[in-house]
Write a protein that holds these residues in place. Sequence first.
Motif, short mmCIF file in Angstrom:
data_model
loop_
_atom_site.label_atom_id
_atom_site.label_comp_id
_atom_site.label_asym_id
_atom_site.label_seq_id
_atom_site.Cartn_x
_atom_site.Cartn_y
_atom_site.Cartn_z
N TYR A 283 -8.78 6.81 16.25
CA TYR A 283 -7.68 7.75 16.40
C TYR A 283 -7.33 8.18 14.97
CZ TYR A 283 -7.09 6.22 21.24
OH TYR A 283 -7.29 5.94 22.58
N ILE A 284 -7.73 9.37 14.59
CA ILE A 284 -7.71 9.77 13.18
C ILE A 284 -6.40 10.47 12.84
CG2 ILE A 284 -8.99 11.01 11.38
CD1 ILE A 284 -11.34 11.05 13.58
N THR A 285 -5.74 9.97 11.78
CA THR A 285 -4.51 10.59 11.31
C THR A 285 -4.74 11.10 9.89
OG1 THR A 285 -3.06 9.22 12.68
CG2 THR A 285 -2.09 10.17 10.69
N PHE A 286 -4.43 12.37 9.66
CA PHE A 286 -4.64 12.95 8.34
C PHE A 286 -3.63 14.07 8.07
CE2 PHE A 286 -7.47 15.18 11.29
CZ PHE A 286 -7.33 16.52 10.96
N LYS A 287 -3.52 14.41 6.80
CA LYS A 287 -2.66 15.51 6.37
C LYS A 287 -3.49 16.49 5.56
CE LYS A 287 0.46 14.86 3.03
NZ LYS A 287 1.71 14.44 2.36
N TYR A 288 -3.17 17.77 5.67
CA TYR A 288 -3.88 18.74 4.85
C TYR A 288 -3.00 19.92 4.48
CZ TYR A 288 -4.68 21.69 9.07
OH TYR A 288 -4.53 22.48 10.19
N THR A 289 -3.33 20.51 3.35
CA THR A 289 -2.73 21.77 2.92
C THR A 289 -3.84 22.80 2.90
OG1 THR A 289 -1.07 20.70 1.52
CG2 THR A 289 -1.57 23.00 1.04
N ILE A 290 -3.58 23.95 3.52
CA ILE A 290 -4.61 24.99 3.60
C ILE A 290 -4.07 26.31 3.04
CG2 ILE A 290 -3.98 25.58 5.99
CD1 ILE A 290 -7.04 26.18 6.40
N ILE B 61 -2.85 -1.12 1.40
CA ILE B 61 -2.68 -0.34 0.17
C ILE B 61 -1.35 0.42 0.28
CG2 ILE B 61 -3.64 1.55 -1.20
CD1 ILE B 61 -6.41 0.67 -0.06
N ALA B 62 -0.60 0.45 -0.78
CA ALA B 62 0.72 1.08 -0.77
C ALA B 62 0.64 2.53 -0.31
CB ALA B 62 1.36 1.02 -2.16
N ALA B 63 1.49 2.89 0.64
CA ALA B 63 1.48 4.25 1.20
C ALA B 63 1.78 5.30 0.15
CB ALA B 63 2.50 4.33 2.34
N ASN B 64 2.58 4.95 -0.86
CA ASN B 64 2.93 5.94 -1.87
C ASN B 64 1.72 6.37 -2.69
OD1 ASN B 64 3.35 3.15 -3.13
ND2 ASN B 64 3.40 4.47 -4.95
N LEU B 65 0.68 5.51 -2.75
CA LEU B 65 -0.53 5.88 -3.48
C LEU B 65 -1.30 6.96 -2.73
CD1 LEU B 65 -1.84 2.44 -4.81
CD2 LEU B 65 -0.65 4.25 -6.06
N MET B 66 -1.24 6.94 -1.41
CA MET B 66 -1.88 8.00 -0.63
C MET B 66 -1.23 9.34 -0.97
SD MET B 66 -4.11 6.22 1.15
CE MET B 66 -4.68 7.08 2.61
N GLU B 67 0.10 9.33 -1.05
CA GLU B 67 0.81 10.57 -1.36
C GLU B 67 0.58 10.99 -2.80
OE1 GLU B 67 2.02 12.10 1.24
OE2 GLU B 67 1.39 10.29 2.32
N ILE C 164 -7.07 11.41 4.52
CA ILE C 164 -7.16 10.71 5.81
C ILE C 164 -6.40 9.39 5.67
CG2 ILE C 164 -8.68 9.76 7.57
CD1 ILE C 164 -10.88 11.62 6.53
N TYR C 165 -5.35 9.24 6.47
CA TYR C 165 -4.52 8.05 6.39
C TYR C 165 -5.14 6.85 7.10
CZ TYR C 165 -0.66 11.03 4.77
OH TYR C 165 0.13 11.89 4.05
N GLY C 166 -5.78 7.08 8.24
CA GLY C 166 -6.30 5.95 8.99
C GLY C 166 -7.11 6.35 10.20
N PHE C 167 -7.83 5.37 10.75
CA PHE C 167 -8.69 5.58 11.90
C PHE C 167 -8.25 4.77 13.11
CE2 PHE C 167 -11.44 7.86 9.17
CZ PHE C 167 -12.29 8.59 9.98
N LEU D 296 -8.61 4.83 1.78
CA LEU D 296 -8.29 4.76 0.35
C LEU D 296 -7.52 6.00 -0.10
CD1 LEU D 296 -11.78 3.53 -0.93
CD2 LEU D 296 -9.79 2.12 -0.32
N PRO D 297 -6.72 5.87 -1.15
CA PRO D 297 -5.98 7.02 -1.70
C PRO D 297 -6.91 7.97 -2.46
CG PRO D 297 -4.85 4.95 -2.18
CD PRO D 297 -6.23 4.60 -1.74
N ARG D 298 -7.75 8.66 -1.74
CA ARG D 298 -8.67 9.62 -2.33
C ARG D 298 -8.62 10.90 -1.51
NH1 ARG D 298 -13.71 5.34 -3.36
NH2 ARG D 298 -12.69 4.24 -5.10
#
Length: 258
Positions: free
Chosen positions: A241-248, A141-147, A222-225, A204-206
Amino acid sequence: MRISFLLLTVFLFASCSDKDKDNDPSLPELPAITVTGGGTYTVTNLVGDTVAKAGGSASFKTIYYSLEDGRVIPDAYAATDKWDIAFASIYNSSVWANNGTATYNPGKGGPGKGGIYLVVDSAVDKQYFDYDHQRPVAVPIAANLMEEAFNKVTTVPVSDDQLLVNGYLTLDHFNGSTNGYAFYDFYGQMYPGDNERAHVVYNLPRAIIVRTAKGNYAKLIIYGFYKDNPANPDIHTAAPYITFKYTINKDGNKTFNQ
């Protein structure tokens, strides 16, 4: 800002002054705090239970993480407000928020007042998802959709009573579940005839909304496992191996400033 867990063993021996540890010296030391203010952070290769294997009576160790502090929390602190999300069950794919009032929550009995909510944006989904067959149109799935999915969440879209507290987010339409944050290609539908591509998870981009254990708000994706988050993992790619981004936000604000 990026937080790497390649040096996690170093963090585990860092000193701390957390009151839970002070009140109970038998508790293990906590890792060093790496997040001290609101902002956006990326966590790369958060190590899950890489020893347990699926099938039979396999039991995967739950991984607890503090979005507020940016650190992994030992499971001895499960019934405290030290963690905000937990990755549990098979390949650490069930994502919980910390809520002590919920019967089946990993934080049961503790002071946590968290909740979790999956944001499914139909405008984003229609760019990659085939609802007739409940799977992506194609992978990767296109990375830009995650963003796009992450950036479009500018505020908490639901009231607090709509946050999930006595349940978890999981894989998309798998084993009777509904919308999820990742598609599990159990039968290798995305690569027919290639046995190396069966049993692969595609995130998924959710975006995900998290109310922290202390009652603040974060958005997360969550980008990937798989280790190093490859675009095309196969059945042999190291996981979880979990990769994710967050804003808090640390002030109770429900609006996220990019």
